[in-house]
Design a protein around this motif. Structure first.
Motif, PDB file in Angstrom:
ATOM      1  N   PRO A  94     -29.130 -47.475 -22.484  1.00 60.86           N
ATOM      2  CA  PRO A  94     -28.588 -46.639 -21.405  1.00 60.86           C
ATOM      3  C   PRO A  94     -28.332 -45.212 -21.871  1.00 60.86           C
ATOM      4  N   VAL A  95     -28.507 -44.286 -20.946  1.00 60.97           N
ATOM      5  CA  VAL A  95     -28.250 -42.878 -21.216  1.00 60.97           C
ATOM      6  C   VAL A  95     -26.967 -42.506 -20.501  1.00 60.97           C
ATOM      7  N   THR A  96     -26.056 -41.903 -21.220  1.00 61.34           N
ATOM      8  CA  THR A  96     -24.829 -41.432 -20.594  1.00 61.34           C
ATOM      9  C   THR A  96     -24.854 -39.912 -20.556  1.00 61.34           C
ATOM     10  N   ILE A  97     -24.315 -39.389 -19.500  1.00 65.06           N
ATOM     11  CA  ILE A  97     -24.252 -37.946 -19.341  1.00 65.06           C
ATOM     12  C   ILE A  97     -22.854 -37.512 -19.730  1.00 65.06           C
ATOM     13  N   ALA A  98     -22.774 -36.557 -20.628  1.00 63.93           N
ATOM     14  CA  ALA A  98     -21.481 -36.083 -21.121  1.00 63.93           C
ATOM     15  C   ALA A  98     -20.669 -35.495 -19.976  1.00 63.93           C
ATOM     16  N   ALA A  99     -19.366 -35.467 -20.183  1.00 60.05           N
ATOM     17  CA  ALA A  99     -18.479 -34.907 -19.167  1.00 60.05           C
ATOM     18  C   ALA A  99     -18.940 -33.501 -18.804  1.00 60.05           C
ATOM     19  N   ALA A 100     -19.063 -33.275 -17.525  1.00 56.33           N
ATOM     20  CA  ALA A 100     -19.548 -31.992 -17.046  1.00 56.33           C
ATOM     21  C   ALA A 100     -18.398 -31.209 -16.429  1.00 56.33           C
ATOM     22  N   THR A 101     -18.520 -29.911 -16.474  1.00 49.03           N
ATOM     23  CA  THR A 101     -17.538 -29.076 -15.814  1.00 49.03           C
ATOM     24  C   THR A 101     -18.240 -28.283 -14.731  1.00 49.03           C
ATOM     25  N   CYS A 102     -17.481 -27.899 -13.747  1.00 44.13           N
ATOM     26  CA  CYS A 102     -18.036 -27.041 -12.711  1.00 44.13           C
ATOM     27  C   CYS A 102     -17.000 -25.982 -12.371  1.00 44.13           C
ATOM     28  N   GLN A 103     -17.497 -24.813 -12.137  1.00 45.28           N
ATOM     29  CA  GLN A 103     -16.621 -23.702 -11.822  1.00 45.28           C
ATOM     30  C   GLN A 103     -16.230 -23.797 -10.351  1.00 45.28           C
ATOM     31  N   VAL A 104     -14.938 -23.878 -10.079  1.00 45.50           N
ATOM     32  CA  VAL A 104     -14.441 -23.988  -8.718  1.00 45.50           C
ATOM     33  C   VAL A 104     -14.136 -22.604  -8.149  1.00 45.50           C
ATOM     34  N   LEU A 105     -13.491 -21.766  -8.953  1.00 42.34           N
ATOM     35  CA  LEU A 105     -13.113 -20.430  -8.477  1.00 42.34           C
ATOM     36  C   LEU A 105     -13.123 -19.455  -9.633  1.00 42.34           C
ATOM     37  N   ASN A 106     -13.716 -18.293  -9.413  1.00 40.31           N
ATOM     38  CA  ASN A 106     -13.696 -17.204 -10.370  1.00 40.31           C
ATOM     39  C   ASN A 106     -13.308 -15.955  -9.585  1.00 40.31           C
ATOM     40  N   LEU A 107     -12.032 -15.594  -9.643  1.00 38.38           N
ATOM     41  CA  LEU A 107     -11.498 -14.491  -8.862  1.00 38.38           C
ATOM     42  C   LEU A 107     -11.051 -13.379  -9.795  1.00 38.38           C
ATOM     43  N   VAL A 133     -13.189 -30.636 -14.415  1.00 41.08           N
ATOM     44  CA  VAL A 133     -13.878 -31.444 -15.419  1.00 41.08           C
ATOM     45  C   VAL A 133     -14.177 -32.815 -14.821  1.00 41.08           C
ATOM     46  N   GLN A 134     -15.469 -33.201 -14.834  1.00 45.98           N
ATOM     47  CA  GLN A 134     -15.884 -34.511 -14.344  1.00 45.98           C
ATOM     48  C   GLN A 134     -15.845 -35.508 -15.487  1.00 45.98           C
ATOM     49  N   ALA A 135     -15.147 -36.609 -15.291  1.00 46.22           N
ATOM     50  CA  ALA A 135     -15.095 -37.687 -16.273  1.00 46.22           C
ATOM     51  C   ALA A 135     -14.377 -38.861 -15.629  1.00 46.22           C
ATOM     52  N   PRO A 136     -14.567 -40.054 -16.161  1.00 47.49           N
ATOM     53  CA  PRO A 136     -13.835 -41.201 -15.612  1.00 47.49           C
ATOM     54  C   PRO A 136     -12.327 -40.961 -15.681  1.00 47.49           C
ATOM     55  N   GLY A 137     -11.650 -41.217 -14.584  1.00 49.02           N
ATOM     56  CA  GLY A 137     -10.211 -41.030 -14.530  1.00 49.02           C
ATOM     57  C   GLY A 137      -9.770 -39.642 -14.094  1.00 49.02           C
ATOM     58  N   ASN A 138     -10.676 -38.681 -14.037  1.00 48.03           N
ATOM     59  CA  ASN A 138     -10.341 -37.320 -13.603  1.00 48.03           C
ATOM     60  C   ASN A 138     -10.581 -37.204 -12.105  1.00 48.03           C
ATOM     61  N   LEU A 139      -9.719 -37.820 -11.325  1.00 50.28           N
ATOM     62  CA  LEU A 139      -9.914 -37.914  -9.885  1.00 50.28           C
ATOM     63  C   LEU A 139     -10.083 -36.552  -9.232  1.00 50.28           C
ATOM     64  N   LEU A 140      -9.176 -35.626  -9.490  1.00 51.21           N
ATOM     65  CA  LEU A 140      -9.254 -34.319  -8.852  1.00 51.21           C
ATOM     66  C   LEU A 140     -10.466 -33.526  -9.346  1.00 51.21           C
ATOM     67  N   GLY A 141     -10.741 -33.587 -10.649  1.00 50.70           N
ATOM     68  CA  GLY A 141     -11.912 -32.888 -11.187  1.00 50.70           C
ATOM     69  C   GLY A 141     -13.205 -33.428 -10.602  1.00 50.70           C
ATOM     70  N   ASN A 142     -13.317 -34.767 -10.492  1.00 45.78           N
ATOM     71  CA  ASN A 142     -14.514 -35.375  -9.901  1.00 45.78           C
ATOM     72  C   ASN A 142     -14.662 -34.962  -8.445  1.00 45.78           C
ATOM     73  N   LEU A 143     -13.558 -34.968  -7.702  1.00 42.08           N
ATOM     74  CA  LEU A 143     -13.602 -34.618  -6.285  1.00 42.08           C
ATOM     75  C   LEU A 143     -13.999 -33.164  -6.091  1.00 42.08           C
ATOM     76  N   LEU A 144     -13.392 -32.261  -6.846  1.00 40.85           N
ATOM     77  CA  LEU A 144     -13.703 -30.844  -6.692  1.00 40.85           C
ATOM     78  C   LEU A 144     -15.141 -30.525  -7.102  1.00 40.85           C
ATOM     79  N   CYS A 145     -15.640 -31.158  -8.160  1.00 34.16           N
ATOM     80  CA  CYS A 145     -17.037 -30.938  -8.549  1.00 34.16           C
ATOM     81  C   CYS A 145     -17.986 -31.488  -7.489  1.00 34.16           C
ATOM     82  N   ALA A 146     -17.649 -32.635  -6.909  1.00 33.49           N
ATOM     83  CA  ALA A 146     -18.485 -33.205  -5.851  1.00 33.49           C
ATOM     84  C   ALA A 146     -18.529 -32.280  -4.641  1.00 33.49           C
ATOM     85  N   ILE A 147     -17.398 -31.726  -4.288  1.00 30.21           N
ATOM     86  CA  ILE A 147     -17.357 -30.807  -3.147  1.00 30.21           C
ATOM     87  C   ILE A 147     -18.083 -29.508  -3.471  1.00 30.21           C
TER      88      ILE A 147
END
Length: 174
Positions: A94-107, A133-147
């Motif tokens: 199996p291939v796992t993808i490392a925790a990813a980050t996404c920029q939500v706001l840059n003001l 930050v997307q990772a297991p258990g990072n509910l808010l980070g996963n949600l914001l990156c998905a949005i």
């Protein structure tokens, strides 16, 4: 982003439908690209060890999960360091993808000077950067990156496997 940059640098492009249709669930094994060999080491309970490399030859999907198939080669030694045998076989893992980050706001707010009826407020430059930050258990980070990436057309495991196979094929021609 890196893949697109590499392909653009090579002067190549992919059409969306072509990449998606090139993702069979069980592709034929291509020749391994030796430049992508990854070291693999391990120890056994009896004190023996394994040292070798894994060289991917293709990527596929099984039950929605991304798998790498390739050649595992190496040497097995016992606890005294004597060679017990060698391994050279095709394996899938199996291939796992490392925790990813996404920029939500840059003001960035420039300097501000307010004079409100004799009350003077001076504010220097303010830089607010919010990253999820997307990772297991990072509910808010996963949600914001998905949005944040809702309209990006995130590739499926099959599309990602097809893209990785295309990159392996290109690297195999070098």
């Amino acid at each position: 982003m890196v893949v697109v940059t590499v392909l653009a640098a090579m002067g190549l492009s992919f059409m969306g439908a072509g990449v998606a249709s090139a993702a069979p669930s069980a592709p034929a094994a291509a020749a391994p690209v030796t430049a992508l060999a990854t070291p693999v080491t391990g120890t056994a309970e009896n004190g023996g060890s394994f040292a070798g490399t894994f060289t991917p030859s293709n990527f596929s999907t099984r039950n929605g999960d991304l798998l790498a198939t390739g050649l595992l080669t190496g040497t097995v030694t016992d606890s005294s360091g004597d060679t017990v045998g060698t391994v050279s076989r095709t394996v899938s893992m199996p291939v796992t993808i490392a925790a990813a980050t996404c920029q939500v706001l840059n003001l960035v707010l420039g300097p501000l000077h307010l004079d409100l009826l004799g009350l003077v407020v001076d504010l220097n430059q303010v830089h607010l950067l919010i990253t999820a930050v997307q990772a297991p258990g990072n509910l808010l980070g996963n949600l914001l990156c998905a949005i944040t990436h809702l309209l990006d057309g995130t590739p499926t495991a099959g599309g990602l496997a097809a893209l990785l196979n295309a990159i392996l094929a290109l690297l195999g021609q070098l």
